[in-house]
Design a protein around this motif. Structure first.
Motif, PDB file in Angstrom:
ATOM      1  N   LEU A 533       0.827  -1.208   0.000  1.00 12.01           N
ATOM      2  CA  LEU A 533       0.000   0.000   0.000  1.00 12.01           C
ATOM      3  C   LEU A 533       0.863   1.261   0.000  1.00 12.01           C
ATOM      4  O   LEU A 533       0.524   2.268  -0.665  1.00 12.01           O
ATOM      5  CB  LEU A 533      -0.927  -0.012   1.215  1.00 12.01           C
ATOM      6  CG  LEU A 533      -2.085  -1.027   1.160  1.00 12.01           C
ATOM      7  CD1 LEU A 533      -2.694  -1.216   2.544  1.00 12.01           C
ATOM      8  CD2 LEU A 533      -3.153  -0.584   0.160  1.00 12.01           C
ATOM      9  N   ASN A 534       1.968   1.216   0.728  1.00  8.60           N
ATOM     10  CA  ASN A 534       2.856   2.376   0.772  1.00  8.60           C
ATOM     11  C   ASN A 534       3.376   2.739  -0.617  1.00  8.60           C
ATOM     12  O   ASN A 534       3.563   3.927  -0.945  1.00  8.60           O
ATOM     13  CB  ASN A 534       4.046   2.116   1.703  1.00  8.60           C
ATOM     14  CG  ASN A 534       3.665   2.065   3.176  1.00  8.60           C
ATOM     15  OD1 ASN A 534       4.464   1.661   4.010  1.00  8.60           O
ATOM     16  ND2 ASN A 534       2.458   2.475   3.508  1.00  8.60           N
ATOM     17  N   VAL A 596     -14.088  -2.805   8.748  1.00  3.81           N
ATOM     18  CA  VAL A 596     -14.136  -3.977   7.875  1.00  3.81           C
ATOM     19  C   VAL A 596     -13.398  -5.114   8.576  1.00  3.81           C
ATOM     20  O   VAL A 596     -12.235  -4.956   8.956  1.00  3.81           O
ATOM     21  CB  VAL A 596     -13.486  -3.687   6.505  1.00  3.81           C
ATOM     22  CG1 VAL A 596     -13.390  -4.974   5.686  1.00  3.81           C
ATOM     23  CG2 VAL A 596     -14.273  -2.629   5.754  1.00  3.81           C
ATOM     24  N   ARG A 597     -14.073  -6.231   8.758  1.00  2.00           N
ATOM     25  CA  ARG A 597     -13.471  -7.386   9.445  1.00  2.00           C
ATOM     26  C   ARG A 597     -13.054  -8.436   8.418  1.00  2.00           C
ATOM     27  O   ARG A 597     -13.859  -8.853   7.590  1.00  2.00           O
ATOM     28  CB  ARG A 597     -14.452  -8.007  10.441  1.00  2.00           C
ATOM     29  CG  ARG A 597     -14.813  -7.093  11.600  1.00  2.00           C
ATOM     30  CD  ARG A 597     -15.844  -7.752  12.511  1.00  2.00           C
ATOM     31  NE  ARG A 597     -17.070  -8.075  11.791  1.00  2.00           N
ATOM     32  CZ  ARG A 597     -17.769  -9.202  11.960  1.00  2.00           C
ATOM     33  NH1 ARG A 597     -17.370 -10.107  12.830  1.00  2.00           N
ATOM     34  NH2 ARG A 597     -18.867  -9.398  11.273  1.00  2.00           N
ATOM     35  N   LEU A 598     -11.800  -8.868   8.484  1.00  5.96           N
ATOM     36  CA  LEU A 598     -11.286  -9.919   7.608  1.00  5.96           C
ATOM     37  C   LEU A 598     -10.943 -11.145   8.449  1.00  5.96           C
ATOM     38  O   LEU A 598     -10.251 -11.040   9.468  1.00  5.96           O
ATOM     39  CB  LEU A 598     -10.041  -9.432   6.862  1.00  5.96           C
ATOM     40  CG  LEU A 598     -10.190  -8.165   6.008  1.00  5.96           C
ATOM     41  CD1 LEU A 598      -8.881  -7.844   5.311  1.00  5.96           C
ATOM     42  CD2 LEU A 598     -11.321  -8.305   5.006  1.00  5.96           C
ATOM     43  N   ALA A 621      -2.240 -11.129   2.081  1.00 10.09           N
ATOM     44  CA  ALA A 621      -1.744  -9.763   1.895  1.00 10.09           C
ATOM     45  C   ALA A 621      -2.464  -9.040   0.758  1.00 10.09           C
ATOM     46  O   ALA A 621      -2.851  -7.870   0.893  1.00 10.09           O
ATOM     47  CB  ALA A 621      -0.234  -9.790   1.630  1.00 10.09           C
ATOM     48  N   VAL A 622      -2.680  -9.744  -0.355  1.00  5.95           N
ATOM     49  CA  VAL A 622      -3.338  -9.114  -1.510  1.00  5.95           C
ATOM     50  C   VAL A 622      -4.780  -8.740  -1.178  1.00  5.95           C
ATOM     51  O   VAL A 622      -5.267  -7.669  -1.562  1.00  5.95           O
ATOM     52  CB  VAL A 622      -3.280 -10.049  -2.732  1.00  5.95           C
ATOM     53  CG1 VAL A 622      -4.106  -9.483  -3.896  1.00  5.95           C
ATOM     54  CG2 VAL A 622      -1.831 -10.270  -3.167  1.00  5.95           C
ATOM     55  N   SER A 623      -5.475  -9.598  -0.446  1.00  6.09           N
ATOM     56  CA  SER A 623      -6.856  -9.302  -0.064  1.00  6.09           C
ATOM     57  C   SER A 623      -6.921  -8.123   0.904  1.00  6.09           C
ATOM     58  O   SER A 623      -7.841  -7.300   0.830  1.00  6.09           O
ATOM     59  CB  SER A 623      -7.489 -10.534   0.579  1.00  6.09           C
ATOM     60  OG  SER A 623      -7.521 -11.626  -0.322  1.00  6.09           O
ATOM     61  N   ILE A 624      -5.955  -8.033   1.794  1.00  4.77           N
ATOM     62  CA  ILE A 624      -5.911  -6.899   2.729  1.00  4.77           C
ATOM     63  C   ILE A 624      -5.671  -5.605   1.956  1.00  4.77           C
ATOM     64  O   ILE A 624      -6.289  -4.567   2.235  1.00  4.77           O
ATOM     65  CB  ILE A 624      -4.816  -7.117   3.797  1.00  4.77           C
ATOM     66  CG1 ILE A 624      -5.143  -8.346   4.653  1.00  4.77           C
ATOM     67  CG2 ILE A 624      -4.688  -5.886   4.700  1.00  4.77           C
ATOM     68  CD1 ILE A 624      -3.998  -8.790   5.560  1.00  4.77           C
ATOM     69  N   VAL A 625      -4.793  -5.669   0.949  1.00 10.62           N
ATOM     70  CA  VAL A 625      -4.551  -4.498   0.096  1.00 10.62           C
ATOM     71  C   VAL A 625      -5.844  -4.055  -0.579  1.00 10.62           C
ATOM     72  O   VAL A 625      -6.178  -2.861  -0.610  1.00 10.62           O
ATOM     73  CB  VAL A 625      -3.470  -4.809  -0.963  1.00 10.62           C
ATOM     74  CG1 VAL A 625      -3.458  -3.741  -2.056  1.00 10.62           C
ATOM     75  CG2 VAL A 625      -2.097  -4.913  -0.316  1.00 10.62           C
ATOM     76  N   SER A 626      -6.600  -5.017  -1.117  1.00  8.76           N
ATOM     77  CA  SER A 626      -7.855  -4.691  -1.805  1.00  8.76           C
ATOM     78  C   SER A 626      -8.848  -4.026  -0.859  1.00  8.76           C
ATOM     79  O   SER A 626      -9.488  -3.024  -1.208  1.00  8.76           O
ATOM     80  CB  SER A 626      -8.468  -5.958  -2.407  1.00  8.76           C
ATOM     81  OG  SER A 626      -7.621  -6.505  -3.393  1.00  8.76           O
ATOM     82  N   ALA A 627      -8.968  -4.581   0.350  1.00 10.27           N
ATOM     83  CA  ALA A 627      -9.892  -3.996   1.330  1.00 10.27           C
ATOM     84  C   ALA A 627      -9.452  -2.581   1.713  1.00 10.27           C
ATOM     85  O   ALA A 627     -10.283  -1.666   1.841  1.00 10.27           O
ATOM     86  CB  ALA A 627      -9.958  -4.888   2.575  1.00 10.27           C
ATOM     87  N   ALA A 628      -8.152  -2.400   1.887  1.00 13.03           N
ATOM     88  CA  ALA A 628      -7.640  -1.079   2.268  1.00 13.03           C
ATOM     89  C   ALA A 628      -7.854  -0.058   1.146  1.00 13.03           C
ATOM     90  O   ALA A 628      -8.204   1.103   1.408  1.00 13.03           O
ATOM     91  CB  ALA A 628      -6.154  -1.180   2.611  1.00 13.03           C
ATOM     92  N   LYS A 629      -7.663  -0.481  -0.095  1.00  9.89           N
ATOM     93  CA  LYS A 629      -7.859   0.445  -1.217  1.00  9.89           C
ATOM     94  C   LYS A 629      -9.321   0.866  -1.342  1.00  9.89           C
ATOM     95  O   LYS A 629      -9.613   2.018  -1.686  1.00  9.89           O
ATOM     96  CB  LYS A 629      -7.361  -0.194  -2.511  1.00  9.89           C
ATOM     97  CG  LYS A 629      -5.841  -0.219  -2.622  1.00  9.89           C
ATOM     98  CD  LYS A 629      -5.377  -0.761  -3.961  1.00  9.89           C
ATOM     99  CE  LYS A 629      -3.868  -0.633  -4.103  1.00  9.89           C
ATOM    100  NZ  LYS A 629      -3.381  -1.153  -5.417  1.00  9.89           N
TER     101      LYS A 629
END
Length: 642
Positions: A533-534, A596-598, A621-629
């Motif tokens: 994300l950074n 948002v809960r993962l 990690a990729v799913s967390i990136v998607s949720a954060a975006k």
């Protein structure tokens, strides 16, 4: 790599094909079936020695019985590979334990021949008795019900509960005791010694050779003849055996011990036992790993060896450019010894998993202070509670999914009494190829609702060590430490101990507008996501909660008063998990923040590699990136609107 079955095995798509063969051909079928298992498991991995040990028994059962009408129930189920191959799944067996492929255990949804879903031990007799009683009620008096249970699984209390009940029923039940002196590690306890005394009684062994066939013939001549034969048998057995037969005392007809690798004799014996009514137990002596010399010699190592060269026996290492960090279980094992050297009150307890949990490290270093109590999770917990009442500090190490079996004892015998038992839950979260019977999905939810329990999870090996150190300090009460299967993330993990304040999390890095709260080792996926994300100009804060109970309220006040968007990440059930705890805190304190809960949704997660399952469940990690975006986009949109 395509593995070809032998010529006889190629003709067997279902047990009906097997039953077309002559008895003299069964030994050849066993040879081909054993070789097929060796060929497949050597290149694909999976459980190994257990299935090799029951090849003859599996062939004999399907030959003598009318499956699937007659019902076979395997205990645990990691020995059912031969059963799967003979029941329509030979061509798909290369997908065993692979994501989207066959389950490594019997599974009702996979085949009508899999009569009961298994994965935990000591359940087969109860299930088979239930099926037998139902068949009797429906008038299916010719239907056979067979439970195959290992002598290791017989150490589980549930097996004795089932034997006790079955002995007063008249249902058509056959229990086959697969006696190989092994579960995963060598068996322990009085039951092992008792079975050994039976198998070494030469006088009794000579007598029982002709007994089964005689009784089978007499039983066809009416109840009087059957009763006479039973009295005669009991009288002779009592004379030949030094002690009364345990199974006979529970009203089971006991037959054996028989050679579990003589397939023709096994098939004939099972055929004869079909004609003897009521509960019966056949004692079959087998060798775990039979037919593969290295597996016979070191049965624990070859229980599930991974990939190996079937010719040389060399177990193949996973390809890695640099040495991997240690497994969490090994960090636990070495740390426990280190703590015990400094604290003579520490004891170690495991229910039949010394090598799997690395309790064997302490058992070797301090044999008088570490205990393998057999497959008996309930006993392990209450035994630990008893130790704690006398000032000991027991580290009770149990796989997360197996801890489910001792939940009452956790509440009643430990938590209510505020005893200082340290529960180390190995294999917490999604475990991989063992699948839904072994996933540690629920422990956060079922532990955090229990008063007096502390529920914690380390993000790395150093935190695991420090949580263990903290838990053994005076007046900490019962503490739960959950950690995952597999390797950690630190090569320099062996650092000096530091006490962690109970209920105190930590901020890993500051951020802007968005905060990610992680619990446990899955936080390392969150850390990877933040690095990605950074690169895209998104800078979330990252907090390691450490404790699901008690929550770090100061940390959460900081989060909810600073950030408008929050993501929680956990390797466990969303329902009742740490994300739920965070939402409860938010509601109780009147915060209005988008969360948002993962984690694991309210559904069964099948088998596959851990990374595949994290992705499937949406918290790699990729799913967390998607949720954060998605949240970052809503932040920008809201800023533009305002």
């Amino acid at each position: 790599m395509q593995v070809e079955a032998g010529p006889l095995l190629q003709q067997i798509n279902y047990p009906s094909d097997l039953r077309n063969l002559k008895p003299a051909e069964l030994e050849k079928v066993c040879d081909e079936l054993r070789q097929f298992i060796i060929d497949i498991v050597s290149v694909n991995g999976g459980h190994f020695a257990a299935s090799l040990g029951v090849v003859e028994l599996t062939v004999a059962l399907h030959y003598a019985l009318n499956t699937p009408y007659d019902q076979i129930i395997f205990d645990v189920g990691h020995q059912a590979y031969g059963h799967k191959i003979l029941t329509g799944r030979r061509e798909d067996f290369h997908t065993n334990r692979v994501f989207g492929g066959l389950s490594g255990f019997p599974k009702r949804g996979e085949s009508e021949y899999d009569t009961f879903g298994v994965g935990h031990s000591s359940t087969s007799i109860s299930a088979a008795l239930g099926m037998a009683v139902a068949s009797e009620y429906k008038g299916e008096t010719d239907r056979q019900h067979v439970a195959i249970i290992g002598d290791g699984a017989l150490t589980g209390g549930m097996a004795f509960e089932a034997l006790n009940h079955a002995g007063i029923e008249k249902s058509n039940l056959l229990v086959i005791l697969n006696d190989n002196c092994m579960s995963i590690d060598p068996n322990v306890g009085a039951m092992k010694e008792y079975l050994t005394s039976i198998t070494t009684s030469k006088s009794y062994n000579r007598f029982r050779d002709d007994l089964i066939a005689v009784l089978a013939k007499i039983s066809k001549n009416g109840p009087d003849a059957y009763g006479w034969a039973k009295k005669l048998e009991q009288s002779i057995k009592g004379t030949l055996l030094k002690s009364a037969n345990l199974f006979e005392s529970l009203n089971f007809r006991y037959f054996g011990p028989v050679d579990g690798h003589d397939v023709a004799k096994l098939a004939k014996t099972i055929e004869d036992l079909k004609h003897i009514p009521g509960p019966k137990l056949l004692h079959a002596v087998t060798v775990k790993g039979k037919g593969y010399a290295l597996a016979e010699k070191d049965q624990t190592k070859w229980h599930a060896p991974g990939l190996f060269d079937k010719i040389t026996g060399e177990i193949k290492k996973s390809i890695a450019e640099k040495p991997q960090p240690p497994k969490y279980q090994d960090v636990f094992g070495h740390t426990l010894v280190e703590l015990a050297e400094a604290n003579d009150k520490i004891m170690g307890i495991t229910p039949a998993m010394p090598s799997g949990s690395s309790m064997n490290i302490m058992m070797k270093a301090m044999p008088s202070r570490a205990f393998d109590v057999g497959i008996a999770e309930q006993h392990a917990v209450t035994f630990s509670a008893g130790l704690a009442t006398q000032g000991m500090v027991p580290f009770c190490n149990i796989y997360s999914s197996f801890m489910q079996r001792a939940y009452d004892q956790v509440i009643h015998d430990v938590a209510l009494q505020k005893l200082n038992v340290v529960f180390c839950l190995d294999r917490a979260g999604l475990v991989g190829a063992d699948g839904p019977t072994h996933h540690g999905a629920y422990d956060i939810a079922f532990m955090r609702c229990v008063p007096n329990l502390v529920v914690s999870a380390p993000m790395n090996e150093e935190e695991l060590r420090n949580l263990m150190y903290t838990a053994q300090l005076p007046d900490k009460g019962p503490v739960v430490i959950r950690y995952p299967r597999g390797n950690g993330v630190m090569s320099d993990w062996k650092r000096p101990f530091t006490e962690i304040e109970i209920g105190k999390g930590r901020k890993i890095q500051d951020g802007e507008e968005l905060a990610i709260l992680s619990f446990g080792a899955i936080g390392n996926e969150a850390a990877k996501a933040i690095q990605l994300l950074n690169q895209d100009g998104i800078y979330p804060a990252h907090y390691d909660l450490r404790f699901a109970k008690p929550l770090d309220e100061a940390l959460l006040h900081e989060v909810f008063s600073t950030f408008t968007k929050v993501i929680t990440v956990e390797d466990g059930s969303l329902m009742g998990g740490v994300g739920s705890a965070v939402l409860e805190f938010m509601a109780d304190h009147g915060y209005n923040v988008e969360v948002v809960r993962l984690g694991i949704a309210d559904e069964v997660v099948e088998h596959g590699e851990q990374v595949e399952l994290w992705k499937l469940c949406g918290y790699d990690a990729v799913s967390i990136v998607s949720a954060a975006k998605r949240l970052a986009t809503s932040i920008k949109t809201n800023s533009m609107v305002s």
